[in-house]
Design a protein around this motif. Structure first.
Motif, mmCIF file in Angstrom:
data_model
loop_
_atom_site.group_PDB
_atom_site.id
_atom_site.type_symbol
_atom_site.label_atom_id
_atom_site.label_comp_id
_atom_site.label_asym_id
_atom_site.label_seq_id
_atom_site.Cartn_x
_atom_site.Cartn_y
_atom_site.Cartn_z
ATOM 1 N N THR A 5 25.789 -5.987 -15.009
ATOM 2 C CA THR A 5 24.652 -6.119 -14.101
ATOM 3 C C THR A 5 23.707 -4.945 -14.278
ATOM 4 O O THR A 5 24.117 -3.790 -14.272
ATOM 5 N N LYS A 6 22.430 -5.238 -14.403
ATOM 6 C CA LYS A 6 21.469 -4.163 -14.617
ATOM 7 C C LYS A 6 21.117 -3.475 -13.305
ATOM 8 O O LYS A 6 21.169 -4.076 -12.226
ATOM 9 N N LEU A 7 20.778 -2.178 -13.402
ATOM 10 C CA LEU A 7 20.356 -1.393 -12.244
ATOM 11 C C LEU A 7 18.836 -1.299 -12.253
ATOM 12 O O LEU A 7 18.237 -0.879 -13.243
ATOM 13 N N VAL A 8 18.234 -1.691 -11.137
ATOM 14 C CA VAL A 8 16.787 -1.627 -10.996
ATOM 15 C C VAL A 8 16.455 -0.621 -9.899
ATOM 16 O O VAL A 8 16.965 -0.730 -8.776
ATOM 17 N N GLN A 9 15.637 0.363 -10.229
ATOM 18 C CA GLN A 9 15.209 1.359 -9.247
ATOM 19 C C GLN A 9 13.906 0.879 -8.615
ATOM 20 O O GLN A 9 12.974 0.471 -9.304
ATOM 21 N N VAL A 10 13.850 0.948 -7.294
ATOM 22 C CA VAL A 10 12.723 0.381 -6.555
ATOM 23 C C VAL A 10 12.210 1.388 -5.528
ATOM 24 O O VAL A 10 12.998 2.016 -4.816
ATOM 25 N N ALA A 11 10.893 1.536 -5.470
ATOM 26 C CA ALA A 11 10.252 2.343 -4.427
ATOM 27 C C ALA A 11 9.853 1.418 -3.286
ATOM 28 O O ALA A 11 9.241 0.372 -3.517
ATOM 29 N N VAL A 12 10.212 1.784 -2.057
ATOM 30 C CA VAL A 12 10.001 0.911 -0.901
ATOM 31 C C VAL A 12 9.206 1.655 0.169
ATOM 32 O O VAL A 12 9.532 2.792 0.518
ATOM 33 N N ALA A 13 8.184 0.986 0.699
ATOM 34 C CA ALA A 13 7.312 1.593 1.707
ATOM 35 C C ALA A 13 7.622 1.050 3.098
ATOM 36 O O ALA A 13 7.636 -0.170 3.303
ATOM 37 N N ILE A 14 7.865 1.954 4.038
ATOM 38 C CA ILE A 14 7.980 1.586 5.444
ATOM 39 C C ILE A 14 6.684 2.040 6.109
ATOM 40 O O ILE A 14 6.554 3.195 6.520
ATOM 41 N N LEU A 15 5.688 1.147 6.143
ATOM 42 C CA LEU A 15 4.404 1.478 6.762
ATOM 43 C C LEU A 15 4.578 1.496 8.271
ATOM 44 O O LEU A 15 5.042 0.511 8.865
ATOM 45 N N MET A 16 4.215 2.614 8.886
ATOM 46 C CA MET A 16 4.435 2.792 10.313
ATOM 47 C C MET A 16 3.118 2.882 11.074
ATOM 48 O O MET A 16 2.196 3.577 10.666
ATOM 49 N N GLN A 17 3.046 2.169 12.185
ATOM 50 C CA GLN A 17 1.939 2.288 13.111
ATOM 51 C C GLN A 17 2.256 3.378 14.129
ATOM 52 O O GLN A 17 3.431 3.681 14.378
ATOM 53 N N LEU A 42 17.346 1.449 -3.950
ATOM 54 C CA LEU A 42 16.110 1.445 -3.179
ATOM 55 C C LEU A 42 15.787 2.851 -2.686
ATOM 56 O O LEU A 42 16.610 3.479 -2.013
ATOM 57 N N HIS A 43 14.604 3.331 -3.014
ATOM 58 C CA HIS A 43 14.106 4.630 -2.549
ATOM 59 C C HIS A 43 13.141 4.367 -1.395
ATOM 60 O O HIS A 43 12.015 3.913 -1.620
ATOM 61 N N PHE A 44 13.569 4.626 -0.170
ATOM 62 C CA PHE A 44 12.739 4.329 0.997
ATOM 63 C C PHE A 44 11.857 5.525 1.361
ATOM 64 O O PHE A 44 12.300 6.680 1.351
ATOM 65 N N PHE A 45 10.604 5.204 1.700
ATOM 66 C CA PHE A 45 9.641 6.208 2.135
ATOM 67 C C PHE A 45 8.959 5.726 3.412
ATOM 68 O O PHE A 45 8.578 4.552 3.518
ATOM 69 N N PHE A 46 8.797 6.631 4.378
ATOM 70 C CA PHE A 46 7.909 6.344 5.495
ATOM 71 C C PHE A 46 6.478 6.584 5.027
ATOM 72 O O PHE A 46 6.187 7.594 4.373
ATOM 73 N N VAL A 47 5.587 5.668 5.353
ATOM 74 C CA VAL A 47 4.166 5.833 5.079
ATOM 75 C C VAL A 47 3.444 5.839 6.419
ATOM 76 O O VAL A 47 3.335 4.804 7.086
ATOM 77 N N HIS A 48 2.970 7.018 6.820
ATOM 78 C CA HIS A 48 2.378 7.175 8.147
ATOM 79 C C HIS A 48 0.860 7.036 8.141
ATOM 80 O O HIS A 48 0.255 6.857 9.204
ATOM 81 N N ALA A 49 0.238 7.146 6.963
ATOM 82 C CA ALA A 49 -1.222 7.022 6.885
ATOM 83 C C ALA A 49 -1.603 6.523 5.501
ATOM 84 O O ALA A 49 -0.898 6.780 4.517
ATOM 85 N N TRP A 50 -2.732 5.811 5.432
ATOM 86 C CA TRP A 50 -3.190 5.265 4.159
ATOM 87 C C TRP A 50 -4.696 5.026 4.227
ATOM 88 O O TRP A 50 -5.293 4.965 5.306
ATOM 89 N N GLN A 51 -5.276 4.899 3.064
ATOM 90 C CA GLN A 51 -6.692 4.565 2.952
ATOM 91 C C GLN A 51 -6.823 3.110 2.526
ATOM 92 O O GLN A 51 -6.031 2.615 1.723
ATOM 93 N N GLY A 52 -7.851 2.434 3.034
ATOM 94 C CA GLY A 52 -8.070 1.047 2.671
ATOM 95 C C GLY A 52 -7.548 0.086 3.717
ATOM 96 O O GLY A 52 -6.856 0.476 4.662
#
Length: 317
Positions: free
Chosen positions: A2-14, A89-99
């Motif tokens: 089974t192959k290993l897939v690395q994934v970046a994951v965004a937890i966009l927070m209000q 899965l690499h989880f990140f909190f995203v607290h602010a963004w443009q667009g």
């Protein structure tokens, strides 16, 4: 193999605590299932760079405030529309963004309250993360013994006004009558704020007094054979074995302490952040850092994999 897939994951927070879920678009494996947005980390790319690129490509936004959180490994079985694979899965909190959010792949979006999920089905790898997100990043512990009841209740009201959502009453010095009186005042004070209160003690006493949950010390945890029903359940742990015990019982969360020097444990200097992170590695149960915590330690605790911080003294100042 089974192959290993690395994934970046965004937890966009209000600001109100809601997070974003997106449906997987038609033409992809597990189409129609809900997940945190993100995508594959390409060769030579950091997880942070992949997160930003995927957010731009899938969502039409550029993250500007990113907080690294935890990594989770999950083995997906083969399905009729997707091959078997293992994802890291690499989880990140995203607290602010443009667009402005755009469904660039034809996906649907849904802002979710951490305690009121209303979309389904959700990808299996995301379920433990949602469980962790149902808990707030700060867990307060009472300090009536040092402060006195009046001063504590005043400080509690102030913290509730500032958004406190999880509280443990830990006052073993009180007799039954005094504990019942304090509990009634605390529960009445917390009710309008939807702040959940746990009693450090027995599940029977917690239910009797009307608490939302119970918190076990490590000694009680060691004798526990099953999770009490109808209660939010946490436990205090001091090593990996105790964390594994809490996880095997499917408790809702745990504390790991002491991280830093604290007045409660003058005999130890604390395990430090490096050992704290190593002890948490691979655990599925949400864990709070305890011991010498100040508000400014929250970002560091999240970066080591904790759900947040627990404080007994610093939160009442």
């Amino acid at each position: 193999m089974t192959k290993l897939v690395q994934v970046a994951v965004a937890i966009l927070m209000q600001p109100n605590g809601e997070y974003l879920l997106a449906s997987r678009p038609n033409g992809k494996g597990w189409a129609g299932w809900w997940e945190f947005p993100g995508g594959k980390i390409e060769s030579g790319e950091t997880a942070e760079h992949a997160l930003i690129r995927e957010a731009q490509e899938e969502l039409g936004i550029t993250p500007t405030h990113i907080q690294p959180w935890i990594k989770r490994r999950y083995d997906y079985p083969a399905t009729h529309d997707a091959e078997a694979k293992t994802v890291l899965l690499h989880f990140f909190f995203v607290h602010a963004w443009q667009g402005k959010l755009q469904a660039r792949e034809g996906q649907q979006f849904a802002w979710q309250h951490p305690r009121k999920l209303n979309v389904s089905p959700v990808l299996p790898a995301n379920a433990p993360i949602m469980q962790a997100l149902s808990l707030p990043p700060v867990y307060a512990i009472s300090n009536v013994q040092e402060m006195g009841e009046h001063a504590f209740l005043q400080a509690l009201k102030k913290q509730l006004d500032h958004g406190l959502q999880l509280l443990q009453i830990r006052e073993s010095q009180l007799d039954d009558a005094a504990l019942a009186k304090l509990s009634e005042e605390v529960l009445q004070l917390c009710a309008p704020y939807d702040c959940r209160c746990l009693l450090n003690g027995s599940s029977e006493k917690a239910l009797q007094l009307g608490y939302h949950g119970v918190h076990f010390n490590s000694e009680r945890l060691g004798t526990l054979t099953q999770k009490p029903n109808h209660l939010l359940v946490g436990a205090s742990c001091h090593n990996r074995a105790e964390l594994e015990q809490a996880q095997s019982l499917k408790l809702d969360f745990a504390l790991l302490s002491p991280v830093l020097p604290t007045k409660s444990h003058l005999e130890t200097s604390g395990m430090g952040w490096e050992k704290f992170g190593e002890t948490l590695s691979g655990m599925e149960i949400p864990v709070y850092a305890l011991g010498g915590m100040q508000a400014e330690h929250l970002s560091l605790a999240l970066a080591t994999g904790a759900r947040g911080i627990a404080m007994q003294r610093a939160c009442w100042i």
